[in-house]
Scaffold this motif. Structure first.
Motif, PDB file in Angstrom:
ATOM      1  N   ASP A   1      -6.509  -4.941 -13.534  1.00 32.78           N
ATOM      2  CA  ASP A   1      -6.233  -3.743 -14.338  1.00 32.78           C
ATOM      3  C   ASP A   1      -5.853  -4.177 -15.752  1.00 32.78           C
ATOM      4  OD1 ASP A   1      -6.613  -2.392 -12.003  1.00 32.78           O
ATOM      5  OD2 ASP A   1      -4.569  -1.627 -11.824  1.00 32.78           O
ATOM      6  N   ASP A   2      -4.981  -5.154 -15.845  1.00 27.48           N
ATOM      7  CA  ASP A   2      -4.577  -5.700 -17.138  1.00 27.48           C
ATOM      8  C   ASP A   2      -4.551  -7.215 -17.064  1.00 27.48           C
ATOM      9  OD1 ASP A   2      -3.598  -3.419 -18.990  1.00 27.48           O
ATOM     10  OD2 ASP A   2      -2.740  -2.945 -17.045  1.00 27.48           O
TER      11      ASP A   2
ATOM     12  N   VAL B   1       7.166   4.221  -8.030  1.00 27.96           N
ATOM     13  CA  VAL B   1       7.405   5.581  -8.505  1.00 27.96           C
ATOM     14  C   VAL B   1       7.757   6.473  -7.322  1.00 27.96           C
ATOM     15  CG1 VAL B   1       6.318   7.572  -9.576  1.00 27.96           C
ATOM     16  CG2 VAL B   1       5.821   5.262 -10.430  1.00 27.96           C
TER      17      VAL B   1
ATOM     18  N   THR C   1      -3.518  -2.525  -8.820  1.00 27.11           N
ATOM     19  CA  THR C   1      -2.885  -1.460  -8.052  1.00 27.11           C
ATOM     20  C   THR C   1      -3.557  -1.419  -6.688  1.00 27.11           C
ATOM     21  OG1 THR C   1      -2.599  -0.233 -10.103  1.00 27.11           O
ATOM     22  CG2 THR C   1      -2.365   1.015  -8.076  1.00 27.11           C
ATOM     23  N   ARG C   2      -2.758  -1.285  -5.642  1.00 28.98           N
ATOM     24  CA  ARG C   2      -3.317  -1.101  -4.295  1.00 28.98           C
ATOM     25  C   ARG C   2      -2.513   0.008  -3.637  1.00 28.98           C
ATOM     26  NH1 ARG C   2      -6.768  -3.387  -6.171  1.00 28.98           N
ATOM     27  NH2 ARG C   2      -8.010  -5.150  -5.486  1.00 28.98           N
ATOM     28  N   GLY C   3      -3.180   1.132  -3.357  1.00 29.75           N
ATOM     29  CA  GLY C   3      -2.470   2.279  -2.823  1.00 29.75           C
ATOM     30  C   GLY C   3      -1.436   2.735  -3.842  1.00 29.75           C
ATOM     31  N   TYR C   4      -0.212   2.939  -3.394  1.00 25.79           N
ATOM     32  CA  TYR C   4       0.865   3.344  -4.311  1.00 25.79           C
ATOM     33  C   TYR C   4       1.551   2.149  -4.961  1.00 25.79           C
ATOM     34  CZ  TYR C   4       0.980   8.138  -2.317  1.00 25.79           C
ATOM     35  OH  TYR C   4       0.693   9.411  -1.921  1.00 25.79           O
TER      36      TYR C   4
ATOM     37  N   GLN D   1       0.831  -1.216   0.000  1.00 17.53           N
ATOM     38  CA  GLN D   1       0.000   0.000   0.000  1.00 17.53           C
ATOM     39  C   GLN D   1       0.865   1.265   0.000  1.00 17.53           C
ATOM     40  OE1 GLN D   1      -2.356  -0.887   3.477  1.00 17.53           O
ATOM     41  NE2 GLN D   1      -3.978  -1.875   2.272  1.00 17.53           N
TER      42      GLN D   1
ATOM     43  N   ARG E   1       2.090  -1.618  -6.962  1.00 18.06           N
ATOM     44  CA  ARG E   1       1.616  -2.391  -8.101  1.00 18.06           C
ATOM     45  C   ARG E   1       1.878  -3.871  -7.914  1.00 18.06           C
ATOM     46  NH1 ARG E   1       3.603   1.338 -12.913  1.00 18.06           N
ATOM     47  NH2 ARG E   1       4.868   2.223 -11.252  1.00 18.06           N
TER      48      ARG E   1
ATOM     49  N   LEU F   1      -4.753  -8.239   0.095  1.00 21.45           N
ATOM     50  CA  LEU F   1      -4.646  -7.082  -0.799  1.00 21.45           C
ATOM     51  C   LEU F   1      -5.793  -7.045  -1.805  1.00 21.45           C
ATOM     52  CD1 LEU F   1      -0.805  -7.079  -1.374  1.00 21.45           C
ATOM     53  CD2 LEU F   1      -2.127  -5.084  -0.613  1.00 21.45           C
TER      54      LEU F   1
END
Lengths: 269, 269, 269, 269
Positions: free
Chosen positions: B187-188, B246, B208-211, B115, B213, B135
């Motif tokens: 997501d994909d 990121v 994606t969960r929080g920030y 997260q 991947r 998650l």
């Protein structure tokens, strides 16, 4: 016929906590609670004389399509027994000050029932309730502030949850919840809200977990009159209808398929 | 530089469990374990003489872009200390027979770090590991069977995780995992697999969960040689690069914004 | 009451093309057409004596919830007049050999009606029909081969389109369509198919465009008996019900809002 | 090295249209154009003395990672030749008053290149450009008004496009674009904007089409100074990097696979 269960804390309205709940409170809250709950009780009862969910329950009960059961945190099994959930098609869920007091096993009863197909409609501060966080896998964090003017925009006007809802709804006073809202990407972002203090918020979002559908809707601070607003009531009604299960999952096993579909298709001799 | 941590059970390869792990086993397993682990150890070591993750570690270490740390369930803090996770950009995670033995607090350390931004690459049977289920909020259930031929199709050929990967990959023997796979909508959907027994499976999925991947990838049964296949290694490498953070989230609070952005913008006098 | 319109080419069944359609054919097709269409006509009529869509129409007509109109490419306005589409809630659409012959203005009548709320159920080879490509913005390309055994797996068992459908359906002969399928990420991947030749395919997918909902479903090659299979018929029926509009969009303008909502809220003096 | 092409109309800055463009204008515009373009030219040049995109081009050119080509509607092939697009990794695209004048064949050159892998970054009023609408399959309609204060909120703080961007950005004057925004569900809703007049808008959205990635970003009205704002420039830079292709699609055929993967796998004798 959709069997709707409305669950909420009711603790603030009651103005006290049961000994069982009190025992589970963090130490620093215990003292404040006795002073604070009666004050809050008065504030809530000003907006909702019979409790926060009474107005919604009354509205839904007018519709012969629904049977409505009310239950709350102060009841046995925290108002979330397996028996009750087994007989629930859609669970409306409002919680706030005592979210962390709900034991994990009760939260997981909700989670399991959603995964099996039960619809779930968490409202407002339930963005950090255990069932919401455990189903989504995110923290549900956001910015907040009490007392903003709020304008709820319909962002997905073809979605069933927006039926009968105009381009926007205005709420003279709501608690501000602002982005970033820590949630997984919604399946549908149905509503986005504008707050007078300068924030925005994805205020109506849907997800799917297992066979169950989830609709989160932001309005509904306990001292704001949002649950008297006919559009807010209509949105929740639409959400309940949208979240009603198609079919229920019966087993949660990983089936071991020794004899494969292709084995079955091959000619036997 | 991407700091990769590879975590796995290592219990089967070791052929024994630590007393701490043994104490946490369900009663009915304890007896079987002593007989069953040495047998499994032999089977795994036939495919992976130095342990299941050795081949992957060796492959990643060739790339100066990565630093690789190996850790496992038998180490202190179950190999998942906060200190280690604080220094991990992407966690590759393989678990199977002892998934339920990992205590919740260790699983939640992983959840929290994802997260906050840590990349997470659960492999194969980690579809029912605690961090994966916590998650995603789903059960991860699926159909299964050992010993199928498997063809992994690239379903999203423009996705970074497919770089260098052909239209399909063939694995002469893999464990079949089949739909319905109980996961939230990815997501994909990067890869979809075909199994000789007649099943299909979304074998490469992202969320994606929080920030953070997440990339789940299905191949990798402990007795199949998949982690020697150069395409499988390349896909995991791509997944690691794709999942690298990121930026990291620092606070998990819900900030109370008393002084609003619009207050700040108003001329002061 | 849901007003269903079934549109298809009917050219192969008829065994000839109208002069208007013939004029629009590419030169190299014109010669082949006269030879090829009567042959195909015979092959289709072996599986569907009264035309490919007759069996589906008959099935849907049994349900008093639906009114069913049949129309085709050989009719005036290519069977897709504004008047007909204005009176359609859900359009079932099958096309194949003459997809490129449909003029853009007819294709855009379909697109506009979907954007306004009309449900759209493109079947099988309509994956490269103009309305499908124009609504999705992708090429719809895929691998193909005639004559595989096909197993359709239910990947989203809680989805309304799967109501009454078992874990998988077997079709003794279908045209293989294989990944990579060039489509935008579906809202829901409802079905995934396994083909005996070794391919997989996302065979049931949904999207939303404007107020309209789209359900693509793969089975239905013109010489395979899939539209006699009761499960296939049920899936299409479920798809029609799911795609029926909630409400219709009336204007396609970008409204210029000179007097803002906040202007309206400010006290006038 | 990322080859960036910045395409814009340039017509307003120039203050005139080429005869070719003029011929394509709707009659009612032709008269107004000669009066209106020089006025607009002056307004734009007040904010952007060297043209709307000069500031962005200058910013990107500082980064040795990019090579930047500028092109516009007034150039041969409308500034969108196949040769140029073949040599473009990411196309930044700004259009407004002459969107309908771009011929379909030029718009489809952009569409095809995106489907093949070229990144696409449509800005501001390009929400109703032909390439945007043809790639997304929706109308791009929205509410609008000139002259609001705008606050752009980061809704997906872990997304690569938000690198280096704070919680929110304030723009003292932007054109208001408001929901409902008629777009397909974005893959990621990266930014959501608040406007002083009371509207909200999903102002930064991503999609995938074929091998290509799309990032739409709302700020950039031609008379507002947004493209001088360092955060706005940084977001576009991030978007370009994010949209750069992984690999390019080479064929747009549907391959006919007569000899199946399973045929290939079977032992030959």
């Amino acid at each position: 016929m959709i069997r709707v269960t409305i669950w909420y804390e009711y603790v603030q309205e009651a103005g006290y906590v049961t000994p069982e709940l009190e025992a589970a409170l963090p130490e620093e809250w215990k003292a404040r609670m006795h002073e604070w709950l009666p004050q809050n009780s008065e504030r809530i009862r000003r907006a909702y004389p019979n409790g926060l969910m009474e107005s919604l329950a009354k509205y839904l009960r007018k519709n012969p399509e629904f049977t409505v059961t009310m239950t709350n945190l102060m009841m046995p099994d925290y108002g979330l027994s397996d028996e009750l959930l087994d007989n629930t098609d859609v669970l409306i869920y409002w919680s706030h000050v005592l979210q962390t007091v709900l034991p994990d096993e009760a939260a997981y009863r909700v989670v399991k029932h959603v995964q099996a197909g039960m619809g779930f409609v968490p409202l407002h501060s339930a963005h950090q309730s255990k069932p919401f966080m455990y189903l989504l896998g995110t923290t549900g964090t956001l910015r907040w502030r009490e007392g903003d003017f709020c304008r709820v925009w319909t962002a997905a006007p073809g979605h069933p949850i927006t039926e009968g809802i105009p381009e926007y709804i205005e709420l003279s006073e709501e608690e501000m919840y602002g982005e970033p809202f820590d949630i997984p990407k919604p399946d549908d972002t149905v509503f986005i809200s504008w707050f007078s203090g300068g924030e925005v918020f994805r205020s109506g979002c849907t997800w799917t977990r297992g066979y169950g559908r989830i609709f989160y809707f932001q309005p509904g601070h306990e001292t704001s009159p949002s649950y008297h607003n006919p559009y807010i009531l209509r949105i929740i009604e639409n959400g309940v209808r949208w979240a009603a299960p198609v079919r229920m999952r019966e087993s949660f096993e990983c089936p071991h398929i020794v004899y494969s579909p292709e084995d079955a298709r091959r000619p036997k001799n």
